[in-house]
Design a protein around this motif. Structure first.
Motif, mmCIF file in Angstrom:
data_model
loop_
_atom_site.group_PDB
_atom_site.id
_atom_site.type_symbol
_atom_site.label_atom_id
_atom_site.label_comp_id
_atom_site.label_asym_id
_atom_site.label_seq_id
_atom_site.Cartn_x
_atom_site.Cartn_y
_atom_site.Cartn_z
ATOM 1 N N UNK A 190 16.750 -14.371 -28.322
ATOM 2 C CA UNK A 190 16.123 -13.625 -27.233
ATOM 3 C C UNK A 190 16.028 -12.143 -27.564
ATOM 4 N N UNK A 191 17.116 -11.599 -28.113
ATOM 5 C CA UNK A 191 17.126 -10.180 -28.459
ATOM 6 C C UNK A 191 16.082 -9.869 -29.527
ATOM 7 N N UNK A 192 15.958 -10.753 -30.505
ATOM 8 C CA UNK A 192 14.978 -10.526 -31.572
ATOM 9 C C UNK A 192 13.560 -10.520 -31.009
ATOM 10 N N UNK A 193 13.273 -11.456 -30.121
ATOM 11 C CA UNK A 193 11.947 -11.499 -29.511
ATOM 12 C C UNK A 193 11.709 -10.289 -28.611
ATOM 13 N N UNK A 194 12.719 -9.902 -27.848
ATOM 14 C CA UNK A 194 12.575 -8.752 -26.956
ATOM 15 C C UNK A 194 12.324 -7.474 -27.745
ATOM 16 N N UNK A 195 13.039 -7.303 -28.844
ATOM 17 C CA UNK A 195 12.837 -6.122 -29.681
ATOM 18 C C UNK A 195 11.440 -6.124 -30.301
ATOM 19 N N UNK A 196 10.984 -7.302 -30.706
ATOM 20 C CA UNK A 196 9.649 -7.409 -31.255
ATOM 21 C C UNK A 196 8.588 -7.059 -30.228
ATOM 22 N N UNK A 198 9.044 -5.125 -27.550
ATOM 23 C CA UNK A 198 9.144 -3.679 -27.294
ATOM 24 C C UNK A 198 8.388 -2.891 -28.369
ATOM 25 N N UNK A 199 8.542 -3.302 -29.622
ATOM 26 C CA UNK A 199 7.848 -2.620 -30.715
ATOM 27 C C UNK A 199 6.340 -2.779 -30.588
ATOM 28 N N UNK A 200 5.899 -3.982 -30.174
ATOM 29 C CA UNK A 200 4.473 -4.209 -29.967
ATOM 30 C C UNK A 200 3.933 -3.291 -28.874
ATOM 31 N N UNK A 201 4.652 -3.214 -27.760
ATOM 32 C CA UNK A 201 4.193 -2.385 -26.656
ATOM 33 C C UNK A 201 4.133 -0.913 -27.053
#
Length: 291
Positions: A190-196, A198-201
């Motif tokens: 979940x953290x990896x996807x959330x960080x990804x 955030x970086x996209x946004x």
């Protein structure tokens, strides 16, 4: 930006065998509806139709799916309502089976039916993500209280593990280790996807705020930057798909770790949790308003 590819349980099979003739027929009906949605998508794309609303063609229906409807989000909302109704029926059957203390083999049939029903909604969401991923992300197909806990177009699987952990005791040491390991690996994913995301946004925001979009714009630069922004935005579908994949894997892994009766309590606990969120939403919407 591409989201990280996650497969935290690569060695675990995802084979599900519906156990009753009636439920097989229900799944086949859902498969037919999914196929009709796919045909509608392909036909609209071939006609150059933008999926933002409106109706093209006639109003005929087949198997409950309006053939002329190109607003796939509306069709999804309808199918999700039907899914909830069937989910309630299956949960009631499972609860009654637990209370009647039937045999393990008989109980397994009800547990497998509930698990297979979760697969139905995951498949349906996957089809909608192709066309209107932002409808899934917005959570407008959920109740207000459920939307407070939305993550990647659905619930956080690690939170579900935490909710059921103390409802399925006693657990053996291997089971406890398996569930704790599952919770940790799920949280990390979940953290990896959330960080990804955030970086996209952030990357998307940088493109939108760039000098190339200043007024009056240079049309060549403007279109180039907008094309770049569109390309970045298109990766949102991959994030939602991986979020749903994580939810799917978590349910199946819990089913593999737990005994049949523990799995039954697990699915009943999850169903009750989301039922209470929906009930809370109803109470909130019906609350007295202050003038």
């Amino acid at each position: 930006m591409r989201p990280p590819t996650l497969n935290i349980f690569p060695s675990q099979p995802m084979h599900v065998e519906p156990s009753t003739k009636a439920y097989v027929q229900q799944l086949e009906s859902s498969r037919i509806r999914l196929a009709q949605l796919e045909q509608e998508l392909q036909r609209a794309r071939a006609q150059g139709i933008f999926f933002g609303g409106g109706v093209a063609g006639g109003g005929g229906t087949d198997q409950g799916v309006p053939l002329g409807v190109t607003n796939i989000s509306s069709v999804f909302d309808l199918e999700y309502t039907r899914w909830l109704e069937e989910h309630h029926r299956l949960t009631c059957e499972l609860r009654a089976a637990v209370q009647e203390h039937i045999s393990e083999n008989e109980l397994k049939m009800y547990v497998d039916n509930c698990l297979a029903h979760y697969d139905v909604i995951m498949n349906l969401k996957g089809m909608v993500a192709k066309t209107d991923v932002f409808h899934l992300v917005s959570g407008m197909w959920k109740t207000p209280a459920e939307r407070c806990f939305m993550w990647m177009g659905g619930f956080r699987p690690s939170e579900v593990i935490k909710i059921i952990l103390h409802q399925i005791e006693p657990l053996s040491d291997p089971q406890l280790m398996g569930i704790c390991g599952l919770q940790q690996s799920t949280h990390e994913a979940e953290e990896a996807l959330s960080q990804g995301l955030d970086a996209l946004q952030q990357s998307l925001s940088d493109v939108i705020a760039s000098d190339a979009l200043s007024c009056p714009p240079n049309m060549t630069n403007y279109m180039g930057q907008m094309a770049l922004a569109m390309n970045k935005l298109s990766t949102m579908e991959n994030f939602v798909r991986q979020g749903d994949s994580l939810r799917h894997q978590t349910f199946h892994r819990l089913h593999q770790i737990l005994t049949t009766r523990q799995a039954a309590r697990c699915f009943l606990t999850i169903a009750e949790y989301f039922h209470r969120l929906r009930a809370l939403s109803s109470l909130w919407m019906a609350r007295p308003r202050q003038e």
